[in-house]
Enzyme design. Sequence first.
Site, PDB file in Angstrom:
ATOM      1  N   ASP A   1       0.824  -1.209   0.000  1.00 26.27           N
ATOM      2  CA  ASP A   1       0.000   0.000   0.000  1.00 26.27           C
ATOM      3  C   ASP A   1       0.866   1.270   0.000  1.00 26.27           C
ATOM      4  O   ASP A   1       0.831   2.025   0.959  1.00 26.27           O
ATOM      5  CB  ASP A   1      -0.878  -0.050   1.270  1.00 26.27           C
ATOM      6  CG  ASP A   1      -1.968   0.998   1.312  1.00 26.27           C
ATOM      7  OD1 ASP A   1      -2.274   1.576   0.251  1.00 26.27           O
ATOM      8  OD2 ASP A   1      -2.515   1.242   2.403  1.00 26.27           O
TER       9      ASP A   1
ATOM     10  N   ASP B   1      -3.342  -1.076  -6.653  1.00 27.69           N
ATOM     11  CA  ASP B   1      -3.303  -0.782  -5.222  1.00 27.69           C
ATOM     12  C   ASP B   1      -3.464  -2.083  -4.426  1.00 27.69           C
ATOM     13  O   ASP B   1      -4.149  -3.010  -4.866  1.00 27.69           O
ATOM     14  CB  ASP B   1      -4.410   0.198  -4.847  1.00 27.69           C
ATOM     15  CG  ASP B   1      -4.118   0.961  -3.561  1.00 27.69           C
ATOM     16  OD1 ASP B   1      -3.102   0.676  -2.905  1.00 27.69           O
ATOM     17  OD2 ASP B   1      -4.922   1.849  -3.206  1.00 27.69           O
TER      18      ASP B   1
ATOM     19  N   GLU C   1      -2.652   9.971  -1.091  1.00 30.90           N
ATOM     20  CA  GLU C   1      -3.859   9.129  -1.174  1.00 30.90           C
ATOM     21  C   GLU C   1      -4.418   8.831   0.206  1.00 30.90           C
ATOM     22  O   GLU C   1      -5.630   8.809   0.416  1.00 30.90           O
ATOM     23  CB  GLU C   1      -3.522   7.823  -1.905  1.00 30.90           C
ATOM     24  CG  GLU C   1      -4.742   6.930  -2.195  1.00 30.90           C
ATOM     25  CD  GLU C   1      -5.014   5.903  -1.105  1.00 30.90           C
ATOM     26  OE1 GLU C   1      -6.082   5.257  -1.139  1.00 30.90           O
ATOM     27  OE2 GLU C   1      -4.171   5.752  -0.195  1.00 30.90           O
TER      28      GLU C   1
END
Length: 388
Positions: free
Chosen positions: A139, A232, A185
């Site tokens: 991640d 992702d 993000e």
Amino acid sequence: MLFAFALLSLVSVFSLGSAYTDLSDDTLKNLPGPGDDFDIKTGSILAPILRPRVSGTKGNRAVRQHFVDFFKSQLPEWRIEMHNSTSTTPVSGGKQVPFVNFIATRDPPGSLQGDVSRLALVAHYDSKYTPKGFIGAIDSAAPCAMIMHVARSIDAALTKKWAAHGGDDFDVEHKGVQILLLDGEEAFKVWTDADSLYGARALAEDWESTFHTAASIYRTPLDSIELFLLLDLLGSARPRVPSYFKTTHWAYKHMARAEDRLRKLGLMKSSPNHAAKMAKRENKKPRREPHFLPEGNKADDAFMGGFVQDDHVPFMARGVDILHIIPTPFPSVWHEIIDDGEHLDMDTVEDWTRLVMAFTAEWMDLEGFLNFNSEERRDTSKSEFEIP
């Protein structure tokens, strides 16, 4: 005006019809793996990303410099840009935090920016603010590394293809690749529309209001994105990625077909039927073959409209086509301190890299131009270029 509209329509239809050509079995067998470059301690691509890299910190800047060094030293034909924005966050005490998106673009030589459609390969590179010391391997350090390896692996083939066509093929001469490694993000506190997707929101907004010249085929940089391929949470074993969007299910099916072919050729290292695993088993009977992308045959009426919040959202809201490659359910290490290099399943990491490379090479119609055995890797020494 009528002619320009007709030309744009023709380009769109032509691209959708011709944008994807299968690689041969021989080419699939010779797709290069990352090898030592993905070593979690010393690998030249992955290891420098496996560190805390919260937006606005030294770690974040160091990883961005790693991207710059990589492209400057190994992929000098790619155009590098930094997209800068600032925002307060719930933990910044009213101070502005910088968010810097890294953008690398490879367009056909001599093309004008407004006349090129692009496959965008996308991941975020920031890490989560909490827990302290969080690495974020799935991640999304591993997805960033995958994209970097893919870019390096197809670079020479792009050069050969464009040189071979010599400007006589409209589709070839107006089709490029763009890499977006996005910042911010992660939410700093709790995921909300305001506390998340900082870099993606800023970039999508800016690109919506950035116009190419009047005679361009594509009106804005957003219009130039033919497909936004977002990676992702990739790197844990046994992922299952559904097809989220009916509008891009055709692209999902192409990637699922590439996966199926790689499995049948015995090239997926995470497969229970890979030769290396079969050799260690007493029972040589083939086992069930799980697929990363199991919904290639999903019916049109099975799309329920749900999706996972991620960096694609501001782009999708502005009409960009999205192929979101994120597992459901999320891996067990998601947002846990154990999401580090030691908890990556490296066979799965390599398999995703090989699959994304196959999809990208097929999208860019690189069959016949990929000659990995004879190509020498460029010098990996540090670039003298430094980010601001």
